[in-house]
Design an enzyme around this catalytic site. Sequence first.
Site, PDB file in Angstrom:
ATOM      1  N   LYS A  94     -15.684  28.656  20.449  1.00 41.79           N
ATOM      2  CA  LYS A  94     -14.378  28.035  19.825  1.00 41.79           C
ATOM      3  C   LYS A  94     -14.539  27.322  18.691  1.00 41.79           C
ATOM      4  CE  LYS A  94     -13.015  27.394  24.497  1.00 41.79           C
ATOM      5  NZ  LYS A  94     -12.944  26.462  25.585  1.00 41.79           N
ATOM      6  N   GLY A  95     -15.918  26.926  18.384  1.00 39.16           N
ATOM      7  CA  GLY A  95     -16.321  25.982  17.387  1.00 39.16           C
ATOM      8  C   GLY A  95     -15.691  26.337  15.926  1.00 39.16           C
ATOM      9  N   GLU A 145     -19.483  30.300  10.408  1.00 34.78           N
ATOM     10  CA  GLU A 145     -19.952  29.456  11.572  1.00 34.78           C
ATOM     11  C   GLU A 145     -19.607  27.834  11.270  1.00 34.78           C
ATOM     12  OE1 GLU A 145     -21.129  29.096  14.364  1.00 34.78           O
ATOM     13  OE2 GLU A 145     -22.863  30.621  14.751  1.00 34.78           O
ATOM     14  N   ASP A 169     -27.482  24.883  14.142  1.00 30.90           N
ATOM     15  CA  ASP A 169     -28.394  23.882  14.675  1.00 30.90           C
ATOM     16  C   ASP A 169     -29.965  24.468  15.002  1.00 30.90           C
ATOM     17  OD1 ASP A 169     -29.731  21.943  15.972  1.00 30.90           O
ATOM     18  OD2 ASP A 169     -28.418  21.574  17.683  1.00 30.90           O
ATOM     19  N   LYS A 196     -27.823  21.619  10.545  1.00 29.07           N
ATOM     20  CA  LYS A 196     -29.101  20.566  10.877  1.00 29.07           C
ATOM     21  C   LYS A 196     -30.220  20.816  10.659  1.00 29.07           C
ATOM     22  CE  LYS A 196     -26.363  19.027  14.791  1.00 29.07           C
ATOM     23  NZ  LYS A 196     -26.532  18.392  16.419  1.00 29.07           N
ATOM     24  N   VAL A 201     -22.511  15.849  16.568  1.00 27.50           N
ATOM     25  CA  VAL A 201     -21.405  15.717  15.992  1.00 27.50           C
ATOM     26  C   VAL A 201     -20.267  16.358  16.734  1.00 27.50           C
ATOM     27  CG1 VAL A 201     -22.427  15.011  13.515  1.00 27.50           C
ATOM     28  CG2 VAL A 201     -21.819  17.236  14.242  1.00 27.50           C
ATOM     29  N   ASP A 223     -16.891  20.030  19.235  1.00 27.74           N
ATOM     30  CA  ASP A 223     -16.545  19.554  20.930  1.00 27.74           C
ATOM     31  C   ASP A 223     -17.646  18.624  21.438  1.00 27.74           C
ATOM     32  OD1 ASP A 223     -17.882  21.806  21.876  1.00 27.74           O
ATOM     33  OD2 ASP A 223     -17.076  21.085  24.001  1.00 27.74           O
TER      34      ASP A 223
HETATM   35  P1  IMP Z   1     -27.549  27.053  17.600  1.00 25.90           P
HETATM   36  O1  IMP Z   1     -27.596  27.923  18.422  1.00 25.90           O
HETATM   37  O2  IMP Z   1     -28.609  25.685  18.151  1.00 25.90           O
HETATM   38  O3  IMP Z   1     -27.610  26.920  16.221  1.00 25.90           O
HETATM   39  O4  IMP Z   1     -26.137  26.137  18.137  1.00 25.90           O
HETATM   40  C1  IMP Z   1     -25.018  26.958  18.136  1.00 25.90           C
HETATM   41  C2  IMP Z   1     -23.773  26.143  18.539  1.00 25.90           C
HETATM   42  O5  IMP Z   1     -24.106  25.026  19.380  1.00 25.90           O
HETATM   43  C3  IMP Z   1     -22.596  25.929  17.464  1.00 25.90           C
HETATM   44  O6  IMP Z   1     -22.075  26.905  17.027  1.00 25.90           O
HETATM   45  C4  IMP Z   1     -22.184  24.865  18.297  1.00 25.90           C
HETATM   46  O7  IMP Z   1     -21.138  25.543  19.000  1.00 25.90           O
HETATM   47  C5  IMP Z   1     -23.096  24.155  19.201  1.00 25.90           C
HETATM   48  N1  IMP Z   1     -23.617  22.942  18.458  1.00 25.90           N
HETATM   49  C6  IMP Z   1     -24.706  22.532  17.562  1.00 25.90           C
HETATM   50  N2  IMP Z   1     -24.733  21.258  17.338  1.00 25.90           N
HETATM   51  C7  IMP Z   1     -23.676  20.752  17.671  1.00 25.90           C
HETATM   52  C8  IMP Z   1     -23.148  19.322  17.720  1.00 25.90           C
HETATM   53  O8  IMP Z   1     -23.811  18.601  16.877  1.00 25.90           O
HETATM   54  N3  IMP Z   1     -21.902  19.178  18.065  1.00 25.90           N
HETATM   55  C9  IMP Z   1     -21.296  20.031  18.789  1.00 25.90           C
HETATM   56  N4  IMP Z   1     -21.522  21.457  18.992  1.00 25.90           N
HETATM   57  C10 IMP Z   1     -22.717  21.744  18.672  1.00 25.90           C
END
Ligand code: IMP
Length: 190
Positions: free
Chosen positions: A49-50, A108, A112, A140, A162, A168
């Site tokens: 949903k982000g 996106e 992260d 990040k 964040v 969320d």
């Molecule tokens: P990744 O696969 O680690 O790059 O993260 C993917 C998902 O994790 C993002 O699309 C977000 O939905 C969630 N996410 C990562 N960091 C944060 C944060 O700081 N706050 C809230 N959701 C996060």
Amino acid sequence: MADGIWYEDDIARVVVTEEQIRVKTEELAKQVAADYATVERVLLVGVLKGAVMFMADFARALGRCGRPVELEFMAVSSYGQRATSSGVVRILKDLDRDIAGRRVIVVEDIVDSGLTLSWLLRYLASRSAATVDVVALLRKPDAIQVQVPVKYVGFDIPNEFVVGYGLDFAEGYRELPYVGVLKPGVYARA
Ligand code: IMP
């Protein structure tokens, strides 16, 4: 609090303001519009949903730049404990249509670890997209360790959790118009 907005008491610090998001979204849309000037319709794929807030604003910004778009959404979840930590992703909602031969832009909220995105890029390639680029509002530092090509990045932010503008904590705070850090007391309450 009575006159204020409920969430303001919970925010320790604003990391990216509403105005910064607005200006950056226009900038990113201008770059994408220039790079996709010859594409009849750009297919935006947002990850629920982000990405929902950024997707909505980015699509309208591209429209103002004269680029027609189509919107698709996917919802994914990971088998791992932390979102996507295992890198194994389950599709909760798939694309509604065939993307073979299409020029796709993944929209996106935040990159992260980059694991979700790297899985998604492989998936879209397996569905025979002609090209896939990525626009991410936030990135990040850890994302830099993963070899995920994010062509368009809004803001590089510090490595802290964040919320807001789609992001969320326990399904709350998505509606904030900015991106911020929660006060430690909020986590203690949860
Ligand atoms: P990744 O696969 O680690 O790059 O993260 C993917 C998902 O994790 C993002 O699309 C977000 O939905 C969630 N996410 C990562 N960091 C944060 C944060 O700081 N706050 C809230 N959701 C996060």
